[in-house]
Motif scaffolding. Structure first.
Motif, short mmCIF file in Angstrom:
data_model
loop_
_atom_site.label_atom_id
_atom_site.label_comp_id
_atom_site.label_asym_id
_atom_site.label_seq_id
_atom_site.Cartn_x
_atom_site.Cartn_y
_atom_site.Cartn_z
N THR A 103 0.80 -1.22 0.00
CA THR A 103 0.00 0.00 0.00
C THR A 103 0.83 1.27 0.00
OG1 THR A 103 -1.68 -1.21 1.26
CG2 THR A 103 -1.87 1.18 1.20
N LYS B 35 3.28 2.00 -3.04
CA LYS B 35 2.49 2.25 -4.26
C LYS B 35 1.85 3.63 -4.20
CE LYS B 35 1.44 -2.55 -5.28
NZ LYS B 35 0.42 -3.58 -5.34
N THR B 36 1.34 4.03 -3.05
CA THR B 36 0.72 5.34 -2.89
C THR B 36 1.74 6.46 -3.11
OG1 THR B 36 -0.89 4.45 -1.34
CG2 THR B 36 -0.55 6.83 -1.29
N SER C 200 2.78 6.65 -6.84
CA SER C 200 1.67 7.20 -7.63
C SER C 200 1.57 8.72 -7.43
CB SER C 200 0.37 6.52 -7.23
OG SER C 200 -0.71 7.11 -7.89
N ILE D 112 2.92 14.14 0.60
CA ILE D 112 1.60 13.51 0.60
C ILE D 112 0.78 13.99 1.79
CG2 ILE D 112 0.38 11.33 0.93
CD1 ILE D 112 2.56 10.01 -0.77
#
Length: 164
Positions: free
Chosen positions: A78, A81-82, A85, A158
């Motif tokens: 998770t 990948k976040t 991205s 993020i």
């Protein structure tokens, strides 16, 4: 995490290829309830892929108490990948730098009480940022520190984006 009977079943699931032979390339390295080894997948078409396999015994004292296996699964499935991205949306150059410091994660699964994680074999590639030796030069340590800073700055970006 999905359960499998054997390592062959996990590899077949991850690579969606039932026609392969697994050759164990390296002696396993064991420490604190984890083990690392490489396998070479020989496909029927003559191609091959070397995969770095990390296993973590979920019943080992360290893993059981700290839930290391669950944290690693969350990180690879998770969080990474976040971050990748997000970085591709904001700045592809930063995203590429992250790809250079984080090995490709193909997938994983549970066999008996052991979690297996399959990665690109960073022990044999030419990426300078993957340092797998026990003794490091000052330059290697600086590269590691810069890589850690890059990853943390991506996490911070993020967090800031989500707070807006």
């Amino acid at each position: 995490m999905q359960k499998f009977e054997r390592i062959e079943d996990l590899v077949s699931h991850v690579f969606e290829d039932e026609n392969f032979e697994i050759i164990y390339e390296t002696d396993s390295l064991k420490s604190f309830g984890s083990e690392k080894f490489s396998v070479k997948l020989l496909h029927n078409d003559g191609s091959n892929k070397t995969v770095f396999v990390k296993s973590v015994d979920s019943l080992a004292d360290v893993s059981k108490n700290l839930l290391v296996h669950l944290k690693e699964a969350s990180m690879y499935n998770t969080i990474i990948k976040t971050v990748k991205s997000f970085c591709y949306e904001i700045n592809s150059e930063v995203a590429q730098k992250l790809n250079d410091i984080i090995p490709t994660y193909y997938g994983g699964g549970l066999i008996n009480d052991t979690y297996y994680f399959l990665f690109e074999d960073f022990t044999k590639n030419d990426k300078e940022n993957f340092i797998v030796k026990f003794h490091h030069s000052d330059d290697q340590i600086m590269r590691i520190m810069k890589s850690i800073a890059l990853l943390h700055s991506a996490f911070y970006a993020i967090k800031g984006q989500r707070m807006l």
